[in-house]
Scaffold this active site. Sequence first.
Site, PDB file in Angstrom:
ATOM      1  N   ASN A  90       3.667   5.472  -1.075  1.00  0.00           N
ATOM      2  CA  ASN A  90       3.973   6.306   0.313  1.00  0.00           C
ATOM      3  C   ASN A  90       4.262   7.892   0.379  1.00  0.00           C
ATOM      4  O   ASN A  90       4.123   7.997   1.860  1.00  0.00           O
ATOM      5  CB  ASN A  90       5.460   5.762   0.462  1.00  0.00           C
ATOM      6  N   GLU A 107      10.795   6.132 -11.588  1.00  0.00           N
ATOM      7  CA  GLU A 107      11.142   6.392 -10.051  1.00  0.00           C
ATOM      8  C   GLU A 107      10.872   4.974 -10.338  1.00  0.00           C
ATOM      9  O   GLU A 107       9.383   5.112  -9.024  1.00  0.00           O
ATOM     10  CB  GLU A 107      10.447   7.876  -9.096  1.00  0.00           C
ATOM     11  N   CYS A 156      11.793   4.440  -0.923  1.00  0.00           N
ATOM     12  CA  CYS A 156      11.921   3.340  -2.088  1.00  0.00           C
ATOM     13  C   CYS A 156      13.315   3.585  -1.984  1.00  0.00           C
ATOM     14  O   CYS A 156      13.937   2.861  -1.970  1.00  0.00           O
ATOM     15  CB  CYS A 156      11.717   4.441  -3.636  1.00  0.00           C
ATOM     16  N   GLU A 162      14.190  13.578 -10.797  1.00  0.00           N
ATOM     17  CA  GLU A 162      13.243  14.375  -9.900  1.00  0.00           C
ATOM     18  C   GLU A 162      14.287  15.443  -9.573  1.00  0.00           C
ATOM     19  O   GLU A 162      15.556  14.967  -8.737  1.00  0.00           O
ATOM     20  CB  GLU A 162      12.348  13.740  -9.352  1.00  0.00           C
TER      21      GLU A 162
HETATM   22  P1  NAD Z   1       2.620   0.423  -7.122  1.00  0.00           P
HETATM   23  O1  NAD Z   1       3.892  -0.026  -9.247  1.00  0.00           O
HETATM   24  O2  NAD Z   1       1.931  -0.786  -7.561  1.00  0.00           O
HETATM   25  O3  NAD Z   1       1.689   0.638  -8.323  1.00  0.00           O
HETATM   26  C1  NAD Z   1       1.886   2.504  -8.414  1.00  0.00           C
HETATM   27  C2  NAD Z   1       1.198   3.215  -9.674  1.00  0.00           C
HETATM   28  O4  NAD Z   1       1.151   2.772 -10.749  1.00  0.00           O
HETATM   29  C3  NAD Z   1       0.114   2.844  -8.788  1.00  0.00           C
HETATM   30  O5  NAD Z   1      -1.177   4.564  -9.022  1.00  0.00           O
HETATM   31  C4  NAD Z   1      -0.768   1.663  -9.695  1.00  0.00           C
HETATM   32  O6  NAD Z   1      -2.285   2.077  -9.195  1.00  0.00           O
HETATM   33  C5  NAD Z   1      -0.111   2.492 -10.528  1.00  0.00           C
HETATM   34  N1  NAD Z   1      -0.201   0.971 -12.143  1.00  0.00           N
HETATM   35  C6  NAD Z   1      -0.365   0.091 -11.455  1.00  0.00           C
HETATM   36  N2  NAD Z   1      -0.224  -0.904 -13.025  1.00  0.00           N
HETATM   37  C7  NAD Z   1      -0.091   0.315 -13.861  1.00  0.00           C
HETATM   38  C8  NAD Z   1      -0.441   0.189 -15.726  1.00  0.00           C
HETATM   39  N3  NAD Z   1      -0.295  -0.721 -15.615  1.00  0.00           N
HETATM   40  N4  NAD Z   1      -0.098   0.561 -16.051  1.00  0.00           N
HETATM   41  C9  NAD Z   1      -0.095   2.229 -14.999  1.00  0.00           C
HETATM   42  N5  NAD Z   1      -0.078   2.976 -13.584  1.00  0.00           N
HETATM   43  C10 NAD Z   1      -0.570   1.641 -13.196  1.00  0.00           C
HETATM   44  O7  NAD Z   1       3.829  -0.037  -6.845  1.00  0.00           O
HETATM   45  P2  NAD Z   1       3.533   1.072  -5.274  1.00  0.00           P
HETATM   46  O8  NAD Z   1       2.791  -0.157  -4.137  1.00  0.00           O
HETATM   47  O9  NAD Z   1       2.563   2.430  -4.945  1.00  0.00           O
HETATM   48  O10 NAD Z   1       4.132   1.776  -4.137  1.00  0.00           O
HETATM   49  C11 NAD Z   1       5.674   0.792  -4.116  1.00  0.00           C
HETATM   50  C12 NAD Z   1       7.007   0.694  -4.968  1.00  0.00           C
HETATM   51  O11 NAD Z   1       7.373   2.452  -5.573  1.00  0.00           O
HETATM   52  C13 NAD Z   1       7.878   0.220  -4.349  1.00  0.00           C
HETATM   53  O12 NAD Z   1       8.520  -0.276  -5.507  1.00  0.00           O
HETATM   54  C14 NAD Z   1       8.839   1.485  -4.121  1.00  0.00           C
HETATM   55  O13 NAD Z   1       9.848   1.615  -4.408  1.00  0.00           O
HETATM   56  C15 NAD Z   1       8.484   2.392  -5.073  1.00  0.00           C
HETATM   57  N6  NAD Z   1       8.041   3.897  -5.009  1.00  0.00           N
HETATM   58  C16 NAD Z   1       9.263   4.490  -5.518  1.00  0.00           C
HETATM   59  C17 NAD Z   1       9.814   5.989  -5.439  1.00  0.00           C
HETATM   60  C18 NAD Z   1      10.957   6.673  -6.063  1.00  0.00           C
HETATM   61  O14 NAD Z   1      11.163   8.316  -6.214  1.00  0.00           O
HETATM   62  N7  NAD Z   1      11.974   5.546  -6.915  1.00  0.00           N
HETATM   63  C19 NAD Z   1       9.294   6.213  -4.808  1.00  0.00           C
HETATM   64  C20 NAD Z   1       8.467   5.992  -4.477  1.00  0.00           C
HETATM   65  C21 NAD Z   1       8.064   4.708  -4.291  1.00  0.00           C
END
Ligand code: NAD
Length: 486
Positions: A155, A252, A286, A460
């Site tokens: 995002n 995060e 998020c 962060e």
């Molecule tokens: P996601 O969990 O599908 O993927 C996040 C990242 O993790 C990607 O780069 C993905 O390739 C990687 N990944 C996936 N499986 C992995 C594994 N087993 N080992 C290592 N890396 C792995 O999330 P998304 O769909 O990209 O993003 C949306 C989510 O992120 C939502 O739940 C949102 O709330 C959260 N988010 C949190 C914050 C925050 O600061 N708290 C900010 C933005 C988004």
Amino acid sequence: MPYDTQPTASHFIAGEYVEDTAGDPIDVVYPYTGKVIARVHAATPAIADRALQAASDAQAAWAAMTGTERGRILRRAADIMRERNHDLSVLESCDTGKPLSETTVADATSGADALEYFGGMAATITGEHIPLAGGDFVYTRREPLGVCVGIGAWNYPTQIACWKGAPALACGNTMVFKPSETTPLCALKVAEILTEAGAPPGVYNVVQGMGAVGASLITDPRVAKVSLTGSVPTGQKVYAAAAEGLRNVTMELGGKSPQVVFDDADLEDAVSGAILGNFYSTGQVCSNGTRVFVQRGLVDAFLTRLTERLADVVMGDPMDMATNFGPMVSARQRDLVEACIAKGKAAGARLVHGGNRPDREGFFLEPTVFADVTDDMALATDEIFGPVMSVLTFDTEEEALRRANATPYGLAASVFTKDLTRAHRMAAGFEAGTCYINTHNLAPVEAPFGGSKMSGVGRENSKAAIEFYTQIKGIYVAMNPVEAPF
Ligand code: NAD
């Protein structure tokens, strides 16, 4: 596509672009058209190894530089990012579909803020002196962890690359960053700019790939820490993988944050907060306040004013500065959110606004508002990560706080009221890492950002981030003869 979105190569390692077409291809899709605008390749094991080795080789010399020298490079990178804000914002819009009216003020600018803030702080990251009996003393050194792996969500691809890279580098660590496979383009620009600003080769590297590439990085013996921005299920996997080597983590993760609106609140501000906390970035934030608890006496007025304000939504071409609501990042994400809307309708929530997929190209979904949502509905329990607001009704402060906290998540929470003591009582009572009084969703670099409960580990931004990118060494200095028992 009028913009040149194809990067020079897929990866950025040791100060230069690197390609290896043996890796699985990843098509980059422009969410406004659904067309492929670039192609990168996932890192092969050889590429991942090369990036980790580059980061490992660079770390000692980078850490040996003074904080002032490291900080100067980060601040120079911040200046370059600001100079190139327009082009970087266009790229961010291409990668994510977010409107240029947003990306111009929220992405490269936020990344530059992080580089400037932590660049300024780099020289102040020091230990302390602890006097002891008889003139003995301990001094502490705040040392870097080593090679850090950063893994990003889709995002905020520029912001996340900087929010992780800036504090890591300021503290003397090096980084291998893996962007989300959905938005792989922007982090490469961050690496390019850091290099141009003087970061030595290997200090900040970018490799592409799906989750499996991320997973392979975490368990590498050269890695000291992993910082993930992503969903809770991914966080659980990454945290568990990091635990095997007792590696440091920052997590995060997702949320289902409450926004509590008392009937003495400024209505306009409360509605603005709900719009910011549900529809900015098409709801793909998020910390969104997706459970909007409104005190019974204000519910009708709140929904009326909200519906009026939603008439000002301009859905359309992200590159048109008049557009204030873009498509969702991908067809998959749009479909997932559509399914949540269908579930909400089936559960009997009252659809007040939107709820449809517009008949047009691109991954658009209307901004959607449900009222009469109850705590047990999936609308109120599941993270949707799209433009769907749930309005719930409450009567008393005690009830609002209890229901606001009745979630496994704990990322953000906000209260809207003119009652000063109630505002602070609520803020103290919220089980969330990032709280707001009379606003929602702001994330300035000066303030700590992060979640409690299932929403994360660590913080962060702000001075707090330094704790998560350093380790303290205590050094006891004896000024007296050593007394031994025999
Ligand atoms: P996601 O969990 O599908 O993927 C996040 C990242 O993790 C990607 O780069 C993905 O390739 C990687 N990944 C996936 N499986 C992995 C594994 N087993 N080992 C290592 N890396 C792995 O999330 P998304 O769909 O990209 O993003 C949306 C989510 O992120 C939502 O739940 C949102 O709330 C959260 N988010 C949190 C914050 C925050 O600061 N708290 C900010 C933005 C988004």
